[in-house]
Design a protein around this motif. Structure first.
Motif, PDB file in Angstrom:
ATOM      1  N   PRO A  49       0.800  -1.223   0.000  1.00  0.00           N
ATOM      2  CA  PRO A  49       0.000   0.000   0.000  1.00  0.00           C
ATOM      3  C   PRO A  49       0.836   1.278   0.000  1.00  0.00           C
ATOM      4  CG  PRO A  49      -0.131  -1.096   2.139  1.00  0.00           C
ATOM      5  CD  PRO A  49       0.561  -2.046   1.209  1.00  0.00           C
ATOM      6  N   VAL A  50       1.970   1.263   0.702  1.00  0.00           N
ATOM      7  CA  VAL A  50       2.813   2.462   0.756  1.00  0.00           C
ATOM      8  C   VAL A  50       3.431   2.730  -0.606  1.00  0.00           C
ATOM      9  CG1 VAL A  50       4.848   3.524   1.796  1.00  0.00           C
ATOM     10  CG2 VAL A  50       3.278   2.166   3.216  1.00  0.00           C
ATOM     11  N   ALA A  51       4.058   1.720  -1.186  1.00  0.00           N
ATOM     12  CA  ALA A  51       4.697   1.884  -2.497  1.00  0.00           C
ATOM     13  C   ALA A  51       3.663   2.201  -3.578  1.00  0.00           C
ATOM     14  CB  ALA A  51       5.474   0.621  -2.861  1.00  0.00           C
ATOM     15  N   SER A  52       2.479   1.596  -3.492  1.00  0.00           N
ATOM     16  CA  SER A  52       1.427   1.870  -4.478  1.00  0.00           C
ATOM     17  C   SER A  52       0.960   3.309  -4.383  1.00  0.00           C
ATOM     18  CB  SER A  52       0.244   0.913  -4.275  1.00  0.00           C
ATOM     19  OG  SER A  52       0.620  -0.426  -4.502  1.00  0.00           O
ATOM     20  N   GLY A  53       0.869   3.807  -3.145  1.00  0.00           N
ATOM     21  CA  GLY A  53       0.459   5.197  -2.962  1.00  0.00           C
ATOM     22  C   GLY A  53       1.470   6.167  -3.520  1.00  0.00           C
ATOM     23  N   ARG A  54       2.732   5.884  -3.295  1.00  0.00           N
ATOM     24  CA  ARG A  54       3.777   6.772  -3.803  1.00  0.00           C
ATOM     25  C   ARG A  54       3.817   6.773  -5.324  1.00  0.00           C
ATOM     26  NH1 ARG A  54       8.513   4.680   0.332  1.00  0.00           N
ATOM     27  NH2 ARG A  54       7.853   5.898   2.174  1.00  0.00           N
ATOM     28  N   ALA A  55       3.610   5.607  -5.929  1.00  0.00           N
ATOM     29  CA  ALA A  55       3.693   5.484  -7.387  1.00  0.00           C
ATOM     30  C   ALA A  55       2.385   5.846  -8.068  1.00  0.00           C
ATOM     31  CB  ALA A  55       4.088   4.061  -7.761  1.00  0.00           C
ATOM     32  N   ASP A  58      -0.230   0.286  -9.026  1.00  0.00           N
ATOM     33  CA  ASP A  58       0.004  -0.938  -8.270  1.00  0.00           C
ATOM     34  C   ASP A  58       1.497  -1.217  -8.115  1.00  0.00           C
ATOM     35  OD1 ASP A  58      -2.695  -1.352  -8.041  1.00  0.00           O
ATOM     36  OD2 ASP A  58      -2.805  -2.930  -9.567  1.00  0.00           O
ATOM     37  N   ARG A  59       1.885  -1.558  -6.881  1.00  0.00           N
ATOM     38  CA  ARG A  59       3.222  -2.038  -6.601  1.00  0.00           C
ATOM     39  C   ARG A  59       3.082  -3.225  -5.644  1.00  0.00           C
ATOM     40  NH1 ARG A  59       3.984   0.533 -10.352  1.00  0.00           N
ATOM     41  NH2 ARG A  59       5.538   2.167 -10.764  1.00  0.00           N
ATOM     42  N   PHE A  60       3.759  -4.327  -5.972  1.00  0.00           N
ATOM     43  CA  PHE A  60       3.595  -5.553  -5.201  1.00  0.00           C
ATOM     44  C   PHE A  60       4.611  -5.660  -4.079  1.00  0.00           C
ATOM     45  CE2 PHE A  60       1.555  -6.402  -9.248  1.00  0.00           C
ATOM     46  CZ  PHE A  60       0.356  -6.958  -8.836  1.00  0.00           C
ATOM     47  N   LEU A  61       4.214  -6.366  -3.027  1.00  0.00           N
ATOM     48  CA  LEU A  61       5.112  -6.609  -1.905  1.00  0.00           C
ATOM     49  C   LEU A  61       6.342  -7.369  -2.380  1.00  0.00           C
ATOM     50  CD1 LEU A  61       2.389  -7.708   0.662  1.00  0.00           C
ATOM     51  CD2 LEU A  61       3.805  -5.643   0.845  1.00  0.00           C
TER      52      LEU A  61
END
Length: 314
Positions: A49-55, A58-61
């Motif tokens: 969720p953090v990486a997806s928000g920044r980008a 979608d960013r996967f764990l």
């Protein structure tokens, strides 16, 4: 925002850019199962969720692979199959009990075509405002199947759009040709589970109350039935919705009900269990637990998804 077509190569490249590991078989997997069905349907537990928000994308764990997401997809498919099998038993139970109770109190063969055979408006479980339209639609639907007369309008027609093919059932056709009418217990085989929900709602109060006891008795449960006429209706709303989820391949593992507010598959098992014998309920629970344990053993990264819906641990 436009969503242009992407080739299999482009789909795999997109997943890799988003941080998902894709092996050499990724293209074949996506061709066989479909990107939308697998990735769009089952990616949520694997997103960061953090990486997806920044980008703003979608960013996967870290460590997530396409195999992980596909495993959740396959688990859910097996879960739907096990659930649907038991729902067919419940649907059969409803057909048998409701037709028995109604026909025992209305001995004329086609009493189901008479408005006076049904509930009073003030007792209608879907509300007084819906009563006239739903009653007209129900009788038209029954007449359509019993006599080949097309059903017309009515509030229920919009609320329960499920319809069978117009081709008559051989059993119904036999009664049309060789008897004075089509009994309800024969006609019920033509109706959908959604139709049965409306029929139950339209039954007279005393017949609904009898049906609650008969359902409990048929499921080999001891003592006085705890089921209530309103409770059975709410359960039917939920069970019909779940049946459609299973039939149409929608997600079930993260089940949540708009009808009752139930928020897990575990709670759904409680609803289904009221309409199964103790042996059937125990077998379903055992199958689900074994299924969850097997997938968690083979795919440990599914724990985030499966423990979140309280299915069990490996």
């Amino acid at each position: 925002m436009d969503k242009p077509f992407k080739t299999l190569d482009e789909q795999v490249e997109l997943l890799r850019r988003r941080g998902m590991g894709c092996g050499s078989h990724a293209q074949l997997l996506l061709l066989r199962e479909g990107y939308y069905a697998v990735v769009n349907g089952y990616r949520l537990p694997f997103l960061d969720p953090v990486a997806s928000g920044r980008a703003d994308d979608d960013r996967f764990l870290p460590g997530t692979s396409l195999d992980d997401v596909h495993a959740l997809f396959c688990f859910d498919r097996e879960l739907r199959a096990a659930t649907f099998f038991r729902l067919m038993s419940i649907e059969g139970l409803m057909r048998s009990v409701l037709s028995y109770v109604f026909c025992n109190r209305h001995r004329q063969t086609e009493a189901y075509l008479r408005p006076q055979s049904y509930s009073r408006q003030r007792d209608y479980l879907r509300g007084e405002a819906s009563f006239e339209g739903d009653l007209e639609w129900m009788i038209n639907t029954l007449e359509h199947h019993a006599r080949g007369v097309e059903a017309q309008g009515g509030a229920g027609a919009t609320a329960s759009p499920e319809r069978r093919d117009a081709r008559p059932d051989a059993r119904v056709a036999h009664y049309r040709q060789n008897h004075d009418g089509v009994p309800l217990w024969v006609l019920f085989n033509e109706l959908t589970f959604g139709n049965l929900k409306y029929f139950y709602a339209l039954m007279r109060r005393e017949e609904q109350e009898e049906a609650t006891g008969r359902l409990w008795e048929a499921c080999e449960r001891g003592g006085t039935s705890p089921l209530t006429r309103k409770g059975v209706f709410h359960d039917l709303e939920e069970l019909v919705a779940v049946r459609n989820t299973c039939a149409h391949g929608e997600r079930l593992y993260d089940y949540a009900s708009e009808e009752t507010g139930h928020r897990s598959y575990r709670e759904l098992l409680g609803v289904m269990g009221r309409y199964l014998t103790p042996a059937e309920e125990a077998k379903l629970r055992s199958e689900v637990e074994a299924l969850a344990k097997r997938y968690l053993h083979e795919h440990p990264r599914l724990e985030r998804a499966l423990v979140g819906v309280a299915l069990g641990r490996a």
